[in-house]
Design a protein around this motif. Structure first.
Motif, PDB file in Angstrom:
ATOM      1  N   ASP A  81       0.862  -1.178   0.000  1.00 31.65           N
ATOM      2  CA  ASP A  81       0.000   0.000   0.000  1.00 31.65           C
ATOM      3  C   ASP A  81       0.904   1.235   0.000  1.00 31.65           C
ATOM      4  O   ASP A  81       1.498   1.591   1.017  1.00 31.65           O
ATOM      5  N   ILE A  88       1.099  -5.534   2.576  1.00 30.00           N
ATOM      6  CA  ILE A  88      -0.094  -6.350   2.806  1.00 30.00           C
ATOM      7  C   ILE A  88       0.318  -7.790   2.553  1.00 30.00           C
ATOM      8  O   ILE A  88       0.623  -8.173   1.422  1.00 30.00           O
ATOM      9  N   ASP A 112      -5.677  -9.833   4.534  1.00 27.32           N
ATOM     10  CA  ASP A 112      -6.013  -8.704   5.408  1.00 27.32           C
ATOM     11  C   ASP A 112      -6.908  -7.666   4.736  1.00 27.32           C
ATOM     12  O   ASP A 112      -7.648  -6.947   5.408  1.00 27.32           O
ATOM     13  N   LYS A 113      -6.855  -7.567   3.400  1.00 31.90           N
ATOM     14  CA  LYS A 113      -7.536  -6.457   2.725  1.00 31.90           C
ATOM     15  C   LYS A 113      -8.470  -6.858   1.592  1.00 31.90           C
ATOM     16  O   LYS A 113      -9.448  -6.156   1.321  1.00 31.90           O
ATOM     17  N   HIS A 172     -12.001  -2.262   3.244  1.00 34.18           N
ATOM     18  CA  HIS A 172     -11.602  -2.232   4.656  1.00 34.18           C
ATOM     19  C   HIS A 172     -10.341  -1.409   4.882  1.00 34.18           C
ATOM     20  O   HIS A 172      -9.367  -1.529   4.153  1.00 34.18           O
ATOM     21  N   HIS A 175      -7.531  -4.620   9.251  1.00 33.53           N
ATOM     22  CA  HIS A 175      -7.345  -6.001   8.810  1.00 33.53           C
ATOM     23  C   HIS A 175      -8.623  -6.829   8.947  1.00 33.53           C
ATOM     24  O   HIS A 175      -9.255  -6.856  10.010  1.00 33.53           O
ATOM     25  N   ASP A 192     -13.662  -6.253  10.006  1.00 33.73           N
ATOM     26  CA  ASP A 192     -12.307  -5.929  10.447  1.00 33.73           C
ATOM     27  C   ASP A 192     -12.387  -5.474  11.906  1.00 33.73           C
ATOM     28  O   ASP A 192     -13.396  -5.706  12.576  1.00 33.73           O
TER      29      ASP A 192
END
Length: 447
Positions: A81, A88, A112-113, A172, A175, A192
């Protein structure tokens, strides 16, 4: 399933070289599909491995079909990111199967994303005898085509094809810790630390925020969302758990934003047990609705609890998973083990519950007989058809021959992820980079 009864035998175990464990090989989630014929695992390297149950042998119909590797694919890759200068990681946090609508299978996987929808199809025939293409697929010179033929389908070796159908991204800020498919088979939610979003399976560019607990000032933050799940039968109900040990049941019919819960399930704290670690060990790491939809199962650091949807004041059942660790919380805090997130599972009839522990132990509790057993998923007991022997942890005093001292427990060997076949007594246990599949002994007294 008492301590004196050997209740389980090994169906199969998938073992990698234990002397060299890479971070990428560590299993991070395990999930059976709705029929139990397929079992998916995700790992920290972003891979998804699907196992399929082999048909029962005609020569020995009483022997259950074993699980073999069906397909392996790379679900997520590491990303960066650039706006936040954050890596990530590719680790698969959760996998959820969609109910099967046709010959193909579908599953959701998330890191996580980013959440991805995958389609798994089989192909065992190929077309042959094209008029305008040769055997290599190249176009023929039309002047050479003097006759027409009808293409035919010829048998070929089975091919399992996995293709990405949708990618749900940018939903999101924090996480993702859980995803859950709704019983309407059209929507799912993702949670999250501070928000829960509702997605339509066919729409990737927008989602609806249905829970937002982020305070205006982040210094006022007192709790985070740890897990969430839809009710198995009522598409308007869902539950989410918090780091303070509470459960909130929400009804989407009441309001578009479900910040005001319909029911709050919370157990009053016993002042005599209050300590520095009380809030950490009360954090709920997993919540699961029972198949009937009447109960909820939660796991915190030391216990598993069963809640009745009709009784908010306290759980109807509490089971101690490893109470012998209560005196070791200080060293567990220093090693960060106290923050481990253990999952829990129901059996198909909601009569037995299972959860993991340390030293590659896992615990099973029979709700009817109130008996419990500790079993071990280990390389030593992983010979096919071997019978698992109950284990006992000794705190002090007299020790039996096979007992293990609480000081000898290996806290690097932990069973965080477990899954139970939806209809049969077959369980999947993830122990670091190994997957163990156990099945009930024939004619066992297990429910």
């Amino acid at each position: 399933m008492g301590e004196d009864t050997d209740t389980r035998k090994i169906n199969h175990s998938f073992l990698r070289d234990h002397s060299y464990v890479t971070e990428a090989d560590i299993i991070s989630t395990v999930e059976f599909n709705h029929t139990g014929e397929l079992l998916a695992t995700g790992d920290k390297g972003g891979r998804v491995v699907i196992f399929q149950r082999e048909p029962e042998s005609k020569n020995a119909p009483h022997i259950q079909g074993e699980y073999d590797v069906y397909s392996t694919f790379q679900s997520h890759e590491p990303e960066f990111d650039y706006l936040k200068s954050l890596e990530i990681e590719e680790k698969i946090n959760k996998i959820k199967w969609l109910p099967q609508q046709n010959a193909a299978h579908s599953l959701l996987s998330t890191n996580d994303k980013t959440i991805k929808l995958w389609k798994i199809t089989e192909r065992d025939k190929r077309p042959e005898g094209y008029n305008l293409k040769d055997e290599e697929g190249k176009l023929k010179d039309l002047s050479t085509v003097t006759s027409l033929q009808v293409p035919v389908l010829k048998p070929m070796d089975l091919m399992v094809e996995v293709s990405p159908r949708r990618i749900f991204a940018n939903g999101h800020t924090y996480h993702i810790n859980s995803i859950s498919v709704n019983s309407d088979c059209e929507t799912y939610m993702s949670a999250d630390d501070l928000r829960i979003n509702l997605w339509h399976l066919a729409i990737t560019d927008r989602s609806f925020n249905i829970v937002d607990i982020k305070p205006a000032n982040m210094e006022d933050l007192t709790e985070v969302i740890t897990a969430s799940e839809f009710h198995p039968h009522h598409c308007n109900l869902f539950v989410y758990s918090s780091s303070k040990g509470s459960l909130r049941l929400c009804d989407m019919r009441a309001a578009a934003l479900c910040d005001k819960h319909s029911k709050l399930f919370e157990e009053p704290e016993d002042p005599s047990n209050r300590s520095f670690f009380s809030e950490i060990i009360s954090s709920v790491s997993d919540v699961k609705f029972s198949h009937s939809g009447r109960y909820m199962l939660t796991r915190d650091y030391l216990t598993v609890k069963v809640w009745d949807l009709n009784m908010e004041a306290r759980p109807i059942e509490t089971y101690q998973v490893h109470d012998y660790l209560r005196s070791k919380l200080c060293s567990l805090y220093e090693s960060d083990c106290i923050f481990d997130k253990f999952e829990c599972s129901w059996n198909g009839s909601d009569s037995v519950i299972m959860t993991g522990a340390y030293n590659n132990f896992f615990r099973m509790f029979d709700r009817n007989t109130k008996r419990d057993v500790t079993l071990e998923a280990s390389r030593e007991s992983s010979k096919p058809r071997a019978v698992l022997k109950p284990r006992r942890v000794c705190v002090g005093g007299k020790r039996r021959r096979d007992d293990i001292s609480v000081d000898s427990l290996d806290f690097t060997k932990k069973i965080l992820h477990t899954a139970w076949h939806p209809a049969e007594n077959i369980i999947a246990i993830a122990a670091t980079n190994n997957l163990y599949i156990f099945q009930d002994k024939v004619n066992s007294d297990m429910h």
